[in-house]
Design an enzyme around this catalytic site. Structure first.
Site, mmCIF file in Angstrom:
data_model
loop_
_atom_site.group_PDB
_atom_site.id
_atom_site.type_symbol
_atom_site.label_atom_id
_atom_site.label_comp_id
_atom_site.label_asym_id
_atom_site.label_seq_id
_atom_site.Cartn_x
_atom_site.Cartn_y
_atom_site.Cartn_z
ATOM 1 N N SER A 10 8.351 -5.030 6.103
ATOM 2 C CA SER A 10 8.097 -6.096 7.077
ATOM 3 C C SER A 10 8.993 -7.314 6.883
ATOM 4 C CB SER A 10 6.630 -6.494 7.012
ATOM 5 O OG SER A 10 5.847 -5.345 7.102
ATOM 6 N N ASP A 16 6.643 -3.832 10.456
ATOM 7 C CA ASP A 16 5.182 -3.736 10.660
ATOM 8 C C ASP A 16 4.774 -3.898 12.119
ATOM 9 O OD1 ASP A 16 5.898 -6.414 10.596
ATOM 10 O OD2 ASP A 16 4.319 -7.043 9.203
ATOM 11 N N ARG A 71 0.821 -1.206 0.000
ATOM 12 C CA ARG A 71 0.000 0.000 0.000
ATOM 13 C C ARG A 71 0.852 1.251 0.000
ATOM 14 N NH1 ARG A 71 -4.013 -0.803 4.886
ATOM 15 N NH2 ARG A 71 -2.161 -1.868 5.601
HETATM 16 C C1 G6P Z 1 -0.726 -4.599 8.798
HETATM 17 C C2 G6P Z 1 0.367 -3.907 8.069
HETATM 18 C C3 G6P Z 1 1.135 -4.786 7.106
HETATM 19 C C4 G6P Z 1 1.427 -6.053 7.779
HETATM 20 C C5 G6P Z 1 0.115 -6.719 7.983
HETATM 21 C C6 G6P Z 1 0.218 -8.135 8.391
HETATM 22 O O1 G6P Z 1 -1.905 -4.318 8.250
HETATM 23 O O2 G6P Z 1 -0.044 -2.706 7.513
HETATM 24 O O3 G6P Z 1 2.294 -4.161 6.713
HETATM 25 O O4 G6P Z 1 2.391 -6.829 7.162
HETATM 26 O O5 G6P Z 1 -0.624 -6.005 8.944
HETATM 27 O O6 G6P Z 1 -0.888 -8.727 7.920
HETATM 28 P P1 G6P Z 1 -1.018 -9.604 6.612
HETATM 29 O O7 G6P Z 1 -2.056 -10.576 7.008
HETATM 30 O O8 G6P Z 1 -1.459 -8.725 5.519
HETATM 31 O O9 G6P Z 1 0.300 -10.253 6.384
HETATM 32 C C1 BGC Z 2 9.178 -10.885 8.957
HETATM 33 C C2 BGC Z 2 8.916 -9.852 9.994
HETATM 34 C C3 BGC Z 2 7.527 -9.359 9.930
HETATM 35 C C4 BGC Z 2 6.568 -10.515 9.995
HETATM 36 C C5 BGC Z 2 5.135 -10.088 9.915
HETATM 37 C C6 BGC Z 2 8.127 -11.970 9.041
HETATM 38 O O1 BGC Z 2 8.289 -12.858 8.021
HETATM 39 O O2 BGC Z 2 10.421 -11.452 9.093
HETATM 40 O O3 BGC Z 2 9.803 -8.780 9.820
HETATM 41 O O4 BGC Z 2 7.288 -8.495 10.987
HETATM 42 O O5 BGC Z 2 6.844 -11.398 8.976
HETATM 43 O O6 BGC Z 2 4.828 -9.456 8.745
#
Ligand code: G6P
Ligand code: BGC
Ligand code: BGC
Length: 924
Positions: free
Chosen positions: A610, A664, A549
């Site tokens: 992340s 994140d 995003r």
């Molecule tokens: C949040 C953050 C993302 C993050 C996500 C994890 O919404 O903005 O950057 O990685 O949560 O959730 P997802 O299920 O999308 O991996």
């Molecule tokens: C990454 C982390 C991240 C997590 C959640 C992991 O795979 O190594 O940096 O915070 O995913 O998105």
């Protein structure tokens, strides 16, 4: 009354009198008999009314109507299909309740090949009257003794025998081996059994008996045994009809019509329990004075009124009452009765059947009457035959009306104009009474002319069918064992979870000290949570979750306003070259700026990235390694901010001011911290998983300074990469790891996060299929396809409101055809996998909060955890399981979980705002 002579005849008292109230006593014998028998005549219109009324009751019961209570029960039996013919093995069958006061034990061998049969061995035992009316335990002990006695005579071992229990009374079944007696019928009235699970009572008795180890695998009604044992003719046999001591029928109903079941596909066998049908409107006109007397003198007065006109236990009794009446009126036996004629149960079905048989002849009837202590005159035999015929004809006609109702129901439920169906018949009334079946057939043809019914006599009185159900139940039980064995490694004990927590604590400490540890404990240079004074407009990028995003974040006095757009990162870009990836990111920013009218402005930018990065400052992050689905080349070991700036440089038209790079977890903690100052932990359970928290600076070896705090990105996804989680790792975890793009890495993440849970489930389902437990052992190409089973399916499957229907829909979408047992097992696999994930995550959170508490030397810590991630948010039970585990493992911490509503982009903007404020202050 006086007894006369050795015959024991009893003389009528005085002139002909009519003990049955309301019946005149004409002097002409033939007239009197005719008048008496007239009552047993049922017209076609009455039979149709019974058929309609019974059908109404059946349909009300199927719909689950509670009030007024329908006249029949329509009990589901857990039998879902008629036999395949492939069932095999040796089974013991115990029959109780079908045939009067006797109990039957059979040894049945199923050959597994359609049409191949081996004669069963069987033995019948008479149940003493006092046992039928005594305590329940005595009855079941008697049954266990009969079992032992029967088995003693066979060349079988005493271990591992599988038993099918045919228990012919109305029961609420809740499983193939669980059945609660609703009420006794026929001649039984043992205390302490109604409301109890009869399978358990039998198991207890077998155990008390102690000689044989017998597993009671299934319980069935006699109608079900009759239907299941029927040799299939042209088509399957889908109705079972029993007229023995009592009467009843079962048939295969469409599951979607059975309100009490949570099933919308397939069929289920329903035991109608029509014996209890007693609709006054329909039955009233056909009830005779003799029916009322019989009911009044029965053990279950007022109950089973329909059965009392049809069942074999009652036919003899009705004949007896009529004959006694006629004798008392002086029409029969010269006005004399006998003790047998006056005693309840004095005339049996056998007597009636034999006397009614047209081939019997007057001499035979005479002989039987004499056996009953009567002294028949020449004309009596014919009258008695008429009485027997009238009672039995009515029974067969009423039974036909009830069967016609079942056939109409089948037509309705299958939406068919005409019906071709086989009905399996069983019971002594069919066996011993030659005319019963022909009257039944004739009447059914009149009442249900559009049905083409073939009647097939049951095999071994239903024993074969009971064995069939038992074979299926045994197979299901064996499957359940294999399922339990397969899922056992996913079920973690409290001790195992506490060990994970302890190991995590140890790894945290080592990581902070810079010692070898699977937890990197990366400093983030975020020293404080927001204080609310942050202001300004910021750009934010959010890369690494489900969505990429670009955001515009306006932090103003009134709060934070966010405008954002989602862009896709194709897999070929995520796993292509680094340059391609960062060029794509910049393209997306430029597009966003244009759409938002921001082109040309150089807003401060916060980058939620992340993935694990070593940070040496807020705007510097060296990517240690990719995780999740990313694998772009030439990025690991590079400063991600530089890579972004270089891409900006290549796209000369834009100017961007990258101020901070934020994980994140940190973005989420900051975002939630803006609302709640207690928020000092950030947790992500989405595509990947990770946590960050506020650590004492003095504990962080790699950053100078002893006072204050610093947010530490734990990178807990890698926990266990040193092998410390191998004790918990299942063969399915190993398969998922091996097939991933980073084998051996992110082992904790691979047991918890959304990118992997669907895969763990898929591997588990493949294994269960290979064991023959699921999908009839048929492997499909689809299920062998990687990532076909999405983690969101777990959330959908486990959502209580959708239940098993949802499982079916999802799996059928995947091209898997499944039975309802399959659906239940898939649900259990999903539950086991997601429960372990949530508990491991909880053990991690418990380690973190306990560390904070101990850091601060507090007796009790109150802390909030900011959480984000699709798995945590979408799964129906994940969050509560995490919270429960934390309560269990960190009882001295009061932990509140706050779900981040705006994603971590907002947090990244807040970190950027703080950095800008500090930068301005240093410039000043
Ligand atoms: C949040 C953050 C993302 C993050 C996500 C994890 O919404 O903005 O950057 O990685 O949560 O959730 P997802 O299920 O999308 O991996
Ligand atoms: C990454 C982390 C991240 C997590 C959640 C992991 O795979 O190594 O940096 O915070 O995913 O998105
Ligand atoms: C019972 C039924 C049984 C029928 C025939 C009735 O009394 O309630 O469960 O199927 O008798 O044996």
């Amino acid at each position: 009354m006086d007894s006369i002579g050795s015959l024991g005849l009893q003389q009528r008292e005085g002139a002909p009198s009519c003990p049955q109230e309301g019946l005149p006593c004409p002097s002409n014998s033939s007239e009197l008999v005719q008048e008496c028998l007239q009552q047993f005549k049922v017209t076609g219109a009455q039979l149709r009314q019974i058929q309609t009324s019974l059908l109404d009751s059946m349909e009300q019961a199927l719909k689950g109507q509670a009030s007024p209570a329908p006249a029949v029960r329509m009990l589901p039996t857990y039998v879902g299909s008629t036999p395949h013919g492939t069932e095999q093995g040796d089974f013991v069958v115990l029959e109780l309740g079908a045939t009067g006061a006797s109990l039957r034990v059979l040894w049945v061998t199923l050959m597994g090949i359609e049409g191949h049969k081996m004669e069963p061995r069987s033995q019948e035992f008479v149940i003493p009257q006092e046992v039928m009316l005594g305590p329940g335990q005595q009855l079941f002990d008697f049954a266990a003794r009969c079992l032992s006695e029967f088995l003693d005579a066979l060349p079988v071992g005493n271990q591992g025998l599988q038993l099918g229990f045919s228990f012919s009374f109305p029961c609420h079944q809740t499983g193939l081996d669980k059945s609660t007696l609703i009420s006794w019928t026929k001649g039984f009235r043992c205390s302490g059994v109604e409301g109890q699970d009869v399978v358990q009572l039998l198991r207890d008795a077998i155990q008390r008996q102690g000689t044989y180890s017998i597993d009671v695998v299934a319980v069935v009604n006699d109608t079900v045994g009759t239907m299941m044992g029927c040799e299939p003719g042209l088509g399957p046999c889908e109705v079972g009809l029993v007229v023995d001591t009592g009467t009843n029928a079962c048939y295969m109903e469409e599951a979607r019509h059975v309100a009490v079941l949570d099933e919308d596909r397939g069929r289920v066998c329903i035991s109608v329990e029509w014996g209890s049908f007693s609709d006054d409107g329909a039955l009233g006109p056909v009830l005779t004075i003799f029916d009322h007397t019989l009911d009044h003198e029965s053990l279950n007065r007022g109950a089973q009124r329909f059965e009392k006109m049809i069942g074999g236990l009652y036919l003899g009794e009705l004949v007896r009452l009529v004959l006694a009446h006629l004798a008392r009126c002086g029409v029969l036996f010269g006005g004399y009765t006998s003790p047998a004629l006056l005693r309840q149960g004095g005339i049996l079905l056998e007597h009636v059947a034999e006397m009614e048989d047209p081939s019997a002849g007057a001499a035979r009837v005479h002989a039987i009457l004499q056996d009953l202590g009567l002294n028949p005159r020449a004309s009596d035999a014919e009258f008695v035959q008429h009485v027997c015929a009238a009672v039995c004809t009515r029974a067969a006609q009423l039974c036909a009306a009830a069967l016609a109702a079942v056939l109409s129901r089948l037509q309705h439920s299958r939406e068919q104009q005409t019906l071709q169906i086989a009905v399996a018949t069983g019971g002594r009334v069919f066996e011993r009474h030659p005319r019963f079946l022909s009257i039944l057939q004739e009447t059914v043809m009149l009442l249900a002319p559009e049905c083409d019914v073939s009647f097939i006599p049951s095999v071994d009185g239903g024993g074969q069918g009971v064995a069939m159900v038992t074979a299926v139940a045994a197979r299901l039980a064996a499957h359940r064992c294999l399922l339990e064995e397969t899922l056992a490694p996913f079920r973690l004990t409290r001790e195992q979870l506490a060990a994970v927590q302890a190991q995590m604590r140890e790894a945290m400490a080592k990581g902070l000290q810079g010692e070898a540890s699977s937890l990197r404990m990366l400093p983030t240079y975020v020293r404080d949570t927001p204080d609310g004074s942050e202001r300004g407009d910021f750009l934010a990028l959010d890369l690494g979750g489900t969505n990429f995003r670009v955001l515009l974040v306006r932090v103003a006095t009134g709060g934070v306003q966010i405008t954002s757009q989602i862009y896709s990162i194709p897999e070929c870009v995520a796993q292509g070259s680094g340059q391609q990836l960062f060029d794509h990111i910049v393209d997306c920013i430029v597009d966003f700026q244009e759409k938002q009218g921001l082109s040309g402005q150089s807003l401060p930018l916060g980058f939620t990235f992340s993935f694990p990065c070593t940070q040496l400052g807020l705007d510097q992050g060296i990517l240690l390694n990719w995780t999740k689905g990313f694998n772009a080349s030439d990025c690991e070991g590079q400063d991600v901010v530089c890579l972004l700036r270089e891409a900006i440089g290549r796209r000369q038209a834009v100017e961007l001011n990258v101020v901070a790079i934020v994980n994140d977890t940190v973005g989420t903690m900051m975002s939630c911290g803006y609302e709640d100052p207690h928020c000092e932990v950030g947790l992500i359970v989405g595509t990947g998983t990770n946590a960050c928290y506020m650590e004492e600076l003095r504990n962080v070896a790699s950053v100078d300074g002893d006072s204050g705090h610093m947010c530490i990105n734990m990178e807990w996804g890698a926990f266990g990469d040193d092998g410390s989680l191998s004790m918990l790792s299942t063969r399915f975890d190993a398969s998922v790891d091996q097939a991933s793009i980073n084998p051996g890495k992110q082992r904790f993440e691979k047991m918890i996060s959304g990118m992997y849970l669907g895969e763990i489930v898929r591997h588990t389902l493949l294994h269960l299929t290979s064991l023959g437990v699921l999908f009839r052992g048929q492997q499909t190409q689809r299920l062998q396809t990687r990532d076909i089973f999405k983690t969101k399916f777990l959330s959908e499957i486990e959502s209580d409101s959708l239940a098993l229907r949802q499982v079916r829909a999802i799996l059928e979408d995947l091209g898997l055809s499944l039975t309802s047992d399959d659906a239940l097992m898939v649900l259990e696999v999903c539950q086991a996998v997601s429960q372990r994930a949530a508990q491991l995550c909880g053990a991690g959170v418990a380690a973190v909060v306990e560390k904070i508490r101990e850091n601060r030397g507090l007796e009790e810590l109150t802390v909030s955890v900011g959480v984000d991630g699709t798995l945590y948010k979408l799964h129906p039970h994940f969050s509560s399981l995490v919270a429960a585990t934390v309560r269990e493992l960190a009882p001295r911490c009061v932990v509140t979980f706050l779900q981040s509503e705006d994603g971590s982009g907002k947090g990244a903007a807040l970190v950027t705002a703080v950095a800008c404020r500090l930068a301005q202050m240093t410039c000043v």
